[in-house]
Design a protein around this motif. Structure first.
Motif, PDB file in Angstrom:
ATOM      1  N   SER A   1      45.495  39.485  31.180  1.00 62.03           N
ATOM      2  CA  SER A   1      45.937  38.085  31.204  1.00 62.03           C
ATOM      3  C   SER A   1      47.116  37.905  32.149  1.00 62.03           C
ATOM      4  CB  SER A   1      46.321  37.626  29.795  1.00 62.03           C
ATOM      5  OG  SER A   1      45.195  37.684  28.928  1.00 62.03           O
ATOM      6  N   THR A   2      48.037  38.886  32.160  1.00 59.90           N
ATOM      7  CA  THR A   2      49.181  38.822  33.066  1.00 59.90           C
ATOM      8  C   THR A   2      48.729  38.901  34.521  1.00 59.90           C
ATOM      9  OG1 THR A   2      50.595  39.859  31.417  1.00 59.90           O
ATOM     10  CG2 THR A   2      51.371  39.909  33.687  1.00 59.90           C
ATOM     11  N   VAL A   3      47.772  39.777  34.804  1.00 58.38           N
ATOM     12  CA  VAL A   3      47.223  39.897  36.156  1.00 58.38           C
ATOM     13  C   VAL A   3      46.630  38.562  36.602  1.00 58.38           C
ATOM     14  CG1 VAL A   3      45.417  40.977  37.556  1.00 58.38           C
ATOM     15  CG2 VAL A   3      46.800  42.374  36.021  1.00 58.38           C
ATOM     16  N   LEU A   4      45.855  37.926  35.723  1.00 54.25           N
ATOM     17  CA  LEU A   4      45.221  36.654  36.070  1.00 54.25           C
ATOM     18  C   LEU A   4      46.253  35.548  36.251  1.00 54.25           C
ATOM     19  CD1 LEU A   4      42.085  36.749  33.733  1.00 54.25           C
ATOM     20  CD2 LEU A   4      42.164  37.081  36.207  1.00 54.25           C
ATOM     21  N   ASP A   5      47.305  35.549  35.427  1.00 54.26           N
ATOM     22  CA  ASP A   5      48.361  34.536  35.573  1.00 54.26           C
ATOM     23  C   ASP A   5      49.029  34.656  36.936  1.00 54.26           C
ATOM     24  OD1 ASP A   5      47.849  33.516  33.091  1.00 54.26           O
ATOM     25  OD2 ASP A   5      49.476  34.585  32.082  1.00 54.26           O
ATOM     26  N   ARG A   6      49.306  35.892  37.348  1.00 54.28           N
ATOM     27  CA  ARG A   6      49.962  36.101  38.646  1.00 54.28           C
ATOM     28  C   ARG A   6      49.020  35.701  39.786  1.00 54.28           C
ATOM     29  NH1 ARG A   6      52.882  41.990  37.565  1.00 54.28           N
ATOM     30  NH2 ARG A   6      54.447  41.221  36.091  1.00 54.28           N
ATOM     31  N   ARG A   7      47.744  36.028  39.627  1.00 53.86           N
ATOM     32  CA  ARG A   7      46.783  35.661  40.668  1.00 53.86           C
ATOM     33  C   ARG A   7      46.676  34.147  40.784  1.00 53.86           C
ATOM     34  NH1 ARG A   7      40.481  36.939  40.160  1.00 53.86           N
ATOM     35  NH2 ARG A   7      41.216  39.051  39.706  1.00 53.86           N
ATOM     36  N   GLN A   8      46.686  33.462  39.640  1.00 61.96           N
ATOM     37  CA  GLN A   8      46.570  32.005  39.660  1.00 61.96           C
ATOM     38  C   GLN A   8      47.767  31.370  40.351  1.00 61.96           C
ATOM     39  OE1 GLN A   8      46.020  30.198  35.786  1.00 61.96           O
ATOM     40  NE2 GLN A   8      44.708  28.647  36.683  1.00 61.96           N
ATOM     41  N   LEU A   9      48.946  31.944  40.146  1.00 55.13           N
ATOM     42  CA  LEU A   9      50.142  31.415  40.807  1.00 55.13           C
ATOM     43  C   LEU A   9      50.048  31.581  42.321  1.00 55.13           C
ATOM     44  CD1 LEU A   9      52.973  32.651  38.415  1.00 55.13           C
ATOM     45  CD2 LEU A   9      52.292  30.283  38.840  1.00 55.13           C
ATOM     46  N   SER A  10      49.548  32.730  42.764  1.00 60.22           N
ATOM     47  CA  SER A  10      49.439  32.960  44.206  1.00 60.22           C
ATOM     48  C   SER A  10      48.331  32.112  44.821  1.00 60.22           C
ATOM     49  CB  SER A  10      49.179  34.437  44.492  1.00 60.22           C
ATOM     50  OG  SER A  10      47.920  34.834  43.981  1.00 60.22           O
ATOM     51  N   MET A  11      47.256  31.866  44.056  1.00 54.44           N
ATOM     52  CA  MET A  11      46.149  31.061  44.569  1.00 54.44           C
ATOM     53  C   MET A  11      46.505  29.588  44.656  1.00 54.44           C
ATOM     54  SD  MET A  11      42.866  32.749  42.629  1.00 54.44           S
ATOM     55  CE  MET A  11      41.801  31.393  43.088  1.00 54.44           C
TER      56      MET A  11
END
Length: 288
Positions: free
Chosen positions: A204-214
């Protein structure tokens, strides 16, 4: 003994106009060369009547070779072509001897990749793809990997799926990403709720960070995470999706690195107490 008994192949094609053509395969990996030609014929046929006859004239295991080759060709066709007879975006893996071949369609051709060992194959399957490309193994490849094949059959796009199996001393993990990529590994055996919480929180943390960068570039569909408990009973594989994952609070642990000569040790501090290597030695982690 995982030996490939096919050495030479004569392919004879009879079309609906009564024309006959023949090609002989006798150099290199003849079975794969012939399978490639067969798949191209299937693509050209576009779902019309297509009968395959296999005959082997060897004095050694002729019937078994016939059955295996015919089953392989039919299975490859069913995996790589959909019900509408259009080519599917899928990676099909064949075990041939001790090696593996990955087949996928690209630019109206069928490409083959060779992997000499199972480890090299799994390293390739970890690679990120630009679009959803599920993985399918031929029925005879990795017959002992029943959990893996069950997980692959349940693979879905836009979903990160974690399948876990509790063994005596470890937890086997099979992770499928939203593009069909596969990561296979293990963790030390631990409490199931702690493991679920840790894996789910990490992803979930990985996806949150990816969403911020996207968010600064473009809007894409973010995958969700699903965990499945897998068990085996009398040869049958049972999967259960975990519907409730309790996210556990973690206490911070501070680690301080110390060298004793050329040897690196760590001292830990948690919950107001020190756990130094000097005091606890080999029992340091147990005490912590």
């Amino acid at each position: 003994q995982q030996a490939n008994l096919v050495k030479t192949i004569d392919q004879v094609v009879l079309n609906s106009w009564g024309e006959v053509s023949a090609v002989r395969y006798e150099v290199g990996e003849t079975l794969l060369q012939n399978l490639q030609a067969y798949l191209l014929l299937c693509a050209e046929q576009a779902g019309g009547p297509f009968e395959l006859i296999v005959r082997c004239f060897s004095s050694f295991r002729a019937r078994a070779i016939e059955d295996r080759v015919k089953a392989l060709f039919y299975e490859a066709r069913s995996v790589l072509f959909g019900p509408d007879h259009q080519v599917r975006s899928v990676r099909y893996i064949i075990g041939l001897g001790k090696s593996f071949y990955l087949i996928h369609a690209a630019n109206k051709q069928f490409r083959f990749e060779l992997f000499e060992t199972q480890d090299v194959l799994f390293e390739r399957l970890r690679r990120v793809e630009g679009s959803y490309l599920p993985i399918r193994f031929d029925s005879y490849a990795l017959e002992h990997e029943t959990v893996l094949k069950t997980a692959l059959a349940m693979n879905e796009p836009d979903l990160i799926q974690v399948f876990y199996v509790y063994q005596e001393n470890e937890i086997d993990l099979y992770v499928l990403d939203e593009f069909g990529g596969l990561l296979k590994g293990s963790l030390p055996r631990q409490d199931e709720s702690i493991m679920q919480s840790a894996v789910f929180s990490f992803l979930s943390t990985v996806l949150d960070r990816r969403q911020l960068s996207m968010a600064h570039h473009h809007h894409g569909v973010m995958p969700t995470v699903a965990l499945y408990a897998v068990s085996e009973s009398q040869g049958d594989i049972h999967t259960r999706r975990i519907k409730r994952i309790d996210l556990l609070e973690a206490e911070p642990v501070h680690a301080f690195a110390n060298y004793a000569g050329d040897t690196l040790h760590y001292d830990f501090h948690a919950l107001g107490k020190d756990f130094s290597y000097t005091e606890y030695g080999d029992q340091q982690f147990a005490a912590l």
